[in-house]
Design a protein around this motif. Structure first.
Motif, short mmCIF file in Angstrom:
data_model
loop_
_atom_site.label_atom_id
_atom_site.label_comp_id
_atom_site.label_asym_id
_atom_site.label_seq_id
_atom_site.Cartn_x
_atom_site.Cartn_y
_atom_site.Cartn_z
N ILE A 36 0.91 -1.17 -0.03
CA ILE A 36 -0.10 0.03 0.08
C ILE A 36 1.07 1.09 -0.04
CG2 ILE A 36 -1.76 1.29 1.38
CD1 ILE A 36 -2.64 -1.36 2.51
N ILE A 37 0.72 2.17 -0.93
CA ILE A 37 1.53 3.28 -1.19
C ILE A 37 0.81 4.52 -1.32
CG2 ILE A 37 3.33 4.20 -2.40
CD1 ILE A 37 3.88 1.44 -3.89
N VAL A 104 -7.67 3.73 2.54
CA VAL A 104 -8.06 3.36 1.23
C VAL A 104 -7.60 2.00 0.50
CG1 VAL A 104 -8.10 4.01 -1.36
CG2 VAL A 104 -8.74 5.61 0.38
N GLY A 105 -6.30 1.80 0.87
CA GLY A 105 -5.56 0.68 0.37
C GLY A 105 -5.89 -0.50 1.40
N LEU A 106 -6.14 -0.38 2.54
CA LEU A 106 -6.42 -1.46 3.55
C LEU A 106 -7.91 -2.07 2.81
CD1 LEU A 106 -5.37 -0.29 7.12
CD2 LEU A 106 -4.62 -2.25 5.98
N LYS A 107 -8.76 -1.05 2.26
CA LYS A 107 -10.02 -1.81 1.78
C LYS A 107 -10.05 -2.62 0.68
CE LYS A 107 -12.49 2.14 3.79
NZ LYS A 107 -13.34 3.46 3.42
N ARG A 108 -8.75 -2.57 0.04
CA ARG A 108 -8.76 -3.48 -1.26
C ARG A 108 -7.57 -4.40 -1.15
NH1 ARG A 108 -10.47 1.74 -2.14
NH2 ARG A 108 -11.73 2.06 -3.83
N VAL A 109 -7.14 -4.78 0.18
CA VAL A 109 -6.11 -5.88 0.35
C VAL A 109 -6.74 -7.33 -0.11
CG1 VAL A 109 -4.50 -6.92 1.97
CG2 VAL A 109 -4.72 -4.47 1.89
N LEU A 206 -4.57 -8.04 10.67
CA LEU A 206 -5.17 -6.64 10.61
C LEU A 206 -6.64 -6.57 10.51
CD1 LEU A 206 -2.59 -5.09 8.15
CD2 LEU A 206 -2.75 -4.58 10.50
N SER A 207 -7.22 -7.75 9.81
CA SER A 207 -8.64 -7.70 9.80
C SER A 207 -9.48 -8.13 11.01
CB SER A 207 -9.13 -8.78 8.60
OG SER A 207 -8.40 -8.37 7.45
N ASN A 212 -6.83 0.28 11.60
CA ASN A 212 -6.74 1.19 10.49
C ASN A 212 -6.07 2.37 11.32
OD1 ASN A 212 -8.83 2.65 11.65
ND2 ASN A 212 -10.41 2.01 10.08
N PHE A 213 -5.97 3.27 10.22
CA PHE A 213 -5.17 4.68 10.71
C PHE A 213 -6.29 5.85 11.15
CE2 PHE A 213 -2.06 2.23 8.48
CZ PHE A 213 -0.95 2.84 8.91
#
Length: 233
Positions: A36-37, A104-109, A206-207, A212-213
């Motif tokens: 995630i960048i 945003v990235g975490l939702k798409r992992v 993480l899930s 999250n942040f």
């Protein structure tokens, strides 16, 4: 100031609860790692950073790039990589900060593991493969590792010498620990670091932990990393 060159130098695993640039890559049934960048106006460094990802020896990865309102040509660079390499995807949003972009990235992992990469960092060529191998073998919640600092100029190096060894811990933490135990050890030794870029996470961890942040704040790494290490088993 100082930028972190990420090294696969293994330090502190934690027990869990239970290709080449320019080429198209074949699809894999299991994605081993998701990067995630968040990207905000880092065009001078971005191509070199993305090259270090594209050339990893761990091939079956996905790279989620979040353009956080850049206006310096970063978006065009990201789009060029996504066109050449299907492992890269690009999402854009107005400038909302690093926490928002990472969330945003975490939702798409889709990968088994998650790595937060900063767009002015570099990865050694075999870093992800080593991290994945060790984290997978011991089914770790988090694997912590060290980094090296590099500077844009000798002048910056002279101004900020405190970063020379900041990302290298003074002690070795080879054993598998609970997060609480490891936190106490590292704080006692002055080795605790909050950067998510020095941590390799299990997606399942993480899930399940709901991490999250927190958005709308600065120094968001402090809160996220503290929660992550204290919840890890």
């Amino acid at each position: 100031q100082g930028f972190c060159l990420i090294l696969a130098f293994f330090l502190a695993p934690i027990i869990p609860r239970m290709g080449f640039y320019g080429l198209k890559h074949k699809a894999f049934s299991i994605i081993q790692d998701t990067l995630i960048i968040p990207v905000y106006n880092t065009a001078p460094y971005l191509s070199e950073a993305l090259d270090s990802i594209a050339n990893q020896t761990l091939d079956n990865i996905e790279v989620i790039c979040i353009n956080d309102g850049s206006n310096d040509g970063s978006l065009e660079i990201l789009q060029a990589y996504a066109t050449r390499d299907h492992r890269f995807s690009v999402y854009s949003q107005p400038n909302e900060g690093q926490s928002s972009a990472r969330n945003v990235g975490l939702k798409r992992v889709r990968g088994e593991f998650v790595y937060f990469f900063d767009s002015d960092d570099l990865l050694k060529e075999n870093a992800l493969e080593l991290l994945y191998t060790h984290a997978k073998k011991d089914s770790l919640d988090i694997l912590l590792f060290d980094g090296e600092t590099f500077y844009d100029s000798p002048e910056l190096a002279a101004l900020f010498p405190q970063y020379d060894s900041y990302y290298r811990r003074s002690k070795r933490y080879r054993d598998i620990n609970s997060g609480e135990n490891l936190y106490v050890k590292m704080v006692s030794n002055g080795d605790y670091r909050v950067s998510p870029c020095l941590q390799f996470f299990s997606k399942e961890y993480l899930s399940q932990s709901g991490l999250n942040f927190l958005e709308g704040i600065i120094y968001e790494d402090n809160l996220f990393s503290l929660q992550a290490i204290l919840l890890a088993k």
